[in-house]
Design a protein around this motif. Structure first.
Motif, short mmCIF file in Angstrom:
data_model
loop_
_atom_site.label_atom_id
_atom_site.label_comp_id
_atom_site.label_asym_id
_atom_site.label_seq_id
_atom_site.Cartn_x
_atom_site.Cartn_y
_atom_site.Cartn_z
N TYR A 44 71.49 39.46 -1.35
CA TYR A 44 72.67 39.82 -2.06
C TYR A 44 73.59 38.80 -2.43
CZ TYR A 44 70.97 44.95 -1.73
OH TYR A 44 70.46 46.02 -1.73
N TYR A 45 74.01 38.72 -3.32
CA TYR A 45 74.91 37.47 -3.68
C TYR A 45 76.33 38.33 -3.47
CZ TYR A 45 72.09 34.23 -5.38
OH TYR A 45 71.04 32.80 -5.71
N THR A 46 77.03 37.44 -2.82
CA THR A 46 78.43 38.15 -2.17
C THR A 46 79.55 37.28 -2.83
OG1 THR A 46 78.43 36.79 -0.07
CG2 THR A 46 77.55 39.20 -0.05
N HIS A 47 79.28 36.43 -3.78
CA HIS A 47 80.50 35.68 -4.19
C HIS A 47 81.08 36.48 -5.33
CE1 HIS A 47 79.52 31.83 -2.20
NE2 HIS A 47 78.11 32.16 -2.44
N ASN A 48 82.54 36.09 -5.47
CA ASN A 48 83.25 36.81 -6.38
C ASN A 48 82.97 38.34 -6.63
OD1 ASN A 48 84.48 34.27 -7.16
ND2 ASN A 48 82.55 33.77 -8.42
#
Length: 327
Positions: free
Chosen positions: A87-91
């Protein structure tokens, strides 16, 4: 959240099922425990199932992802890890973070490679921004200090507990305990006007019972800025005797700025400028250019007796207007 339970005592552990949880990262202690279990026995694999978790794909978790990649099949390690999502948690401003499927080691390798490049470019950017902000902050602070440099100097020297006297340092508050001012007049002049000031102007002022401080009273070796500031602060009025040497003088520059600060502090003009010769009217020190027209008086250096008498009366009147209204 991260999985932080101690498992180093489970030396016979072969399968650790952590699937379908909300694990985002793995602590360093947990990773070390897994490796310690595997290294404590011979040729027995240990499989940790991390499928269907919310492992974070972020710069903060890059070290964990690299570690998982090292132990993802195919691998020569006896420690085997499995994961299916990242899971990408950036921005992320709202809702669930964006996820990607990890079907093979190649998929995980791609995500790790991307993050390595992204985080490498992200870190220098942050450092550059911090350096830039620090540089801008220093410029702003420097500009403020430069803008108020004379005010800062003024309050520094006035606030200092030590003052000067012709015989050395004394406390200004002690000498003025019952008297706000130590001098009526502080005379500011250059060497080319020294003879006129000491032999004509000062005696004439003292005849009228003015207490006068002249720069010739300053002992050699005392700090100029400190002495000038304290003498101006301790005087009811400051008389500038303008001559040819005034324009290039450091002493003049300091005295002009400090007089301006003292005038601002008292809320009224405390200075009078006397032109000792006609050529001194050109190129006035910048702070004296702010004086009102009636703060200037021209000395008739080659004048008649009547002109000299008129000058003395005009000078006394202008000086009295400053001295008598200074509380």
């Amino acid at each position: 959240m991260g999985f932080e339970h101690k498992i180093s005592h489970m030396l016979s552990l072969q399968v650790l099922n952590l699937s379908d949880n909300h694990i985002m990262t793995l602590s360093k202690v947990f990773r070390s425990d897994l490796e310690s279990i595997v290294s404590s026995r011979n040729n027995i694999t240990l499989t940790a199932d991390l499928t269907e978790n919310v492992i974070s794909c972020s710069c903060d978790n890059l070290e964990v992802l690299e570690w998982i990649l090292e132990h993802t099949l195919p691998t020569s390690s006896l420690l085997i890890l499995k994961m299916t999502t990242c899971y990408y948690t950036h921005n992320v401003s709202s809702g669930l973070p964006k996820h990607v499927l990890i079907r093979s080691k190649a998929d995980l390798f791609f995500q790790v490679s991307f993050l390595q490049k992204f985080c490498m470019s992200y870190t220098p950017l942050l450092i550059s921004l911090v350096v830039l902000l620090f540089f801008i902050f220093n410029i702003i602070i420097g500009a403020i200090i430069h803008r108020f440099r004379w005010k800062i100097r003024y309050w520094y020297y006035v606030g200092n507990n030590k003052d000067f006297s012709p015989n050395g340092y004394t406390s200004i508050e002690g000498s003025l305990q019952f008297q706000r001012f130590k001098y009526d007049i502080c005379l500011v002049y250059e060497e080319d006007a020294r003879e006129f000031v000491l032999e004509i102007l000062r005696p004439k002022l003292e005849e009228h019972e003015y207490v006068v401080f002249a720069h010739d009273d300053i002992l050699e070796g005392l700090p100029l800025c400190n002495v000038l500031t304290k003498s101006i602060h301790a005087s009811r009025a400051v008389v500038f005797v303008l001559s040819k040497g005034s324009r290039e003088s450091l002493e003049w520059k300091i005295a002009a700025h400090m007089t301006n600060e003292e005038s601002n502090h008292r809320g009224k003009s405390i200075s009078l400028a006397m032109f000792y010769d006609s050529s001194s009217t050109r190129g006035l020190p910048e702070n004296l250019q702010l004086l009102r027209q009636d703060d200037f008086i021209d000395y008739p250096i080659n004048g008649s007796e009547d002109e000299l008498s008129a000058f003395v009366e005009d000078f006394k009147a202008k000086l009295s207007a400053i001295v008598t209204t200074t509380v």
